[in-house]
Design a protein around this motif. Sequence first.
Motif, mmCIF file in Angstrom:
data_model
loop_
_atom_site.group_PDB
_atom_site.id
_atom_site.type_symbol
_atom_site.label_atom_id
_atom_site.label_comp_id
_atom_site.label_asym_id
_atom_site.label_seq_id
_atom_site.Cartn_x
_atom_site.Cartn_y
_atom_site.Cartn_z
ATOM 1 N N CYS A 47 0.846 -1.193 0.000
ATOM 2 C CA CYS A 47 0.000 0.000 0.000
ATOM 3 C C CYS A 47 0.881 1.243 0.000
ATOM 4 N N ASN A 48 0.671 2.127 -0.972
ATOM 5 C CA ASN A 48 1.385 3.404 -1.039
ATOM 6 C C ASN A 48 0.548 4.476 -0.366
ATOM 7 N N LEU A 49 1.026 4.988 0.768
ATOM 8 C CA LEU A 49 0.353 6.050 1.510
ATOM 9 C C LEU A 49 1.177 7.327 1.365
ATOM 10 N N PHE A 50 0.752 8.206 0.459
ATOM 11 C CA PHE A 50 1.510 9.423 0.203
ATOM 12 C C PHE A 50 0.702 10.627 0.654
ATOM 13 N N PHE A 51 1.158 11.231 1.752
ATOM 14 C CA PHE A 51 0.500 12.404 2.299
ATOM 15 C C PHE A 51 1.118 13.691 1.753
ATOM 16 N N GLU A 52 2.115 13.553 0.883
ATOM 17 C CA GLU A 52 2.697 14.676 0.154
ATOM 18 C C GLU A 52 2.696 14.339 -1.330
ATOM 19 N N ASP A 53 2.763 15.374 -2.156
ATOM 20 C CA ASP A 53 2.803 15.164 -3.598
ATOM 21 C C ASP A 53 4.057 14.396 -3.990
ATOM 22 N N SER A 54 3.922 13.553 -4.991
ATOM 23 C CA SER A 54 5.070 12.787 -5.477
ATOM 24 C C SER A 54 4.769 12.304 -6.885
ATOM 25 N N THR A 55 5.770 12.305 -7.713
ATOM 26 C CA THR A 55 5.668 11.690 -9.048
ATOM 27 C C THR A 55 6.599 10.495 -9.115
ATOM 28 N N SER A 76 -4.989 7.911 -1.855
ATOM 29 C CA SER A 76 -5.046 9.296 -2.294
ATOM 30 C C SER A 76 -5.615 10.158 -1.175
ATOM 31 N N VAL A 77 -4.781 11.026 -0.625
ATOM 32 C CA VAL A 77 -5.217 11.853 0.495
ATOM 33 C C VAL A 77 -6.386 12.745 0.095
ATOM 34 N N ARG A 106 4.956 8.359 2.678
ATOM 35 C CA ARG A 106 5.546 9.690 2.572
ATOM 36 C C ARG A 106 4.689 10.632 3.401
ATOM 37 N N HIS A 107 5.353 11.403 4.277
ATOM 38 C CA HIS A 107 4.613 12.279 5.186
ATOM 39 C C HIS A 107 5.422 13.533 5.450
ATOM 40 N N ARG A 108 4.747 14.638 5.635
ATOM 41 C CA ARG A 108 5.440 15.902 5.858
ATOM 42 C C ARG A 108 6.052 15.992 7.242
ATOM 43 N N SER A 109 5.653 15.132 8.164
ATOM 44 C CA SER A 109 6.178 15.174 9.533
ATOM 45 C C SER A 109 7.358 14.233 9.685
ATOM 46 N N SER A 110 8.483 14.761 10.112
ATOM 47 C CA SER A 110 9.645 13.915 10.366
ATOM 48 C C SER A 110 9.325 12.920 11.473
ATOM 49 N N GLY A 111 9.692 11.676 11.255
ATOM 50 C CA GLY A 111 9.450 10.642 12.254
ATOM 51 C C GLY A 111 8.163 9.876 12.086
#
Length: 332
Positions: A47-55, A76-77, A106-111
């Motif tokens: 499962c790809n969980l991308f909370f930030e944009d990515s190509t 898709s968020v 992928r997430h904008r929050s470190s950790g």
Amino acid sequence: MTARHLLSIAEFGAAGVQRVLDLTDHMVAVNQRPNPKVPALRGRTVCNLFFEDSTRTRLSFETAAKRLSADVMTFSVGSSSVNKGESLRDTIETVAAMGVDAFVIRHRSSGAPWQVTRWTEASIINGGDGWHAHPTQALLDAYTVRGALGRGGAGTTFDGVRVAIVGDIKHSRVARSNVEVFCALGADVTLVAPRTLLPPELPTGVEVTSDLDAVIDEIDVLYLLRMQNERISDAGAPKGAMGTLVPTIREYSARFALTPERARRLGEHALVMHPGPMNRGVEIQVDPAELPGALITRQVANGVAVRMAVLFDLLAGPTTTMTGLVSEEATA
């Protein structure tokens, strides 16, 4: 022994790095076949969980999982219950209940990827967390350099290889992970940036300079970074602005961009890399297609093979051998 997660290069370790680089050779062979697919992960779900944009990263992982015959779920968020206030934990636990073997996050929050390991038994792959880490980008960069320099084979080292990472080091997760992987492989790493774009704590064992012209003639790998506008905004600077980090973009480019003059000073063997997306005219003022040592498109191509290797390393059963799978026609 394989790892359960890939959260950072430091935690994955030098042995893990070598293992994935060696596995990637097999994945490249798979990708060169008329039918670039093997049944290595049939029955597994990624499962790809991308909370930030990515190509690049998202499409690369999707392609990698499908070529290993895994089932792929893409989150898709924009159309999810996150917009209704659902927490990261509830999202993870909900999706995990559908039967997931690995999450690429992928997430904008470190950790954030480390937090997620507490909420699921699935393997977690860090697809980029805040300013902190992007381990699969570092692995594909190391593999690309290994191939370009002819340093393949077991026990690969980059002893004597001089790497300059140039640009917005402070806000770049790619820079942090690349420092870890290049240093682990024995390269000499120099960070090139204005003082305002360096992290408060510098990595051990690296050189630092604000003078690109002082090192341009001697380096083997020039690794360019874009200005991380979105993360600078997150840190409190006006959105879309450099704040007080650099006087002007023009002055920044004059000091730190790959200009035509600096391109001419590069050694004939020098490699030029960029994780993308490029800000043409800012950190790079020449057409990469005209540089004989440019590896930017090769980085993208290698990303699929490296991420196949990572997924295989984390999810394949102990009796599954990549050598056997590559040598047989897939029945997937």
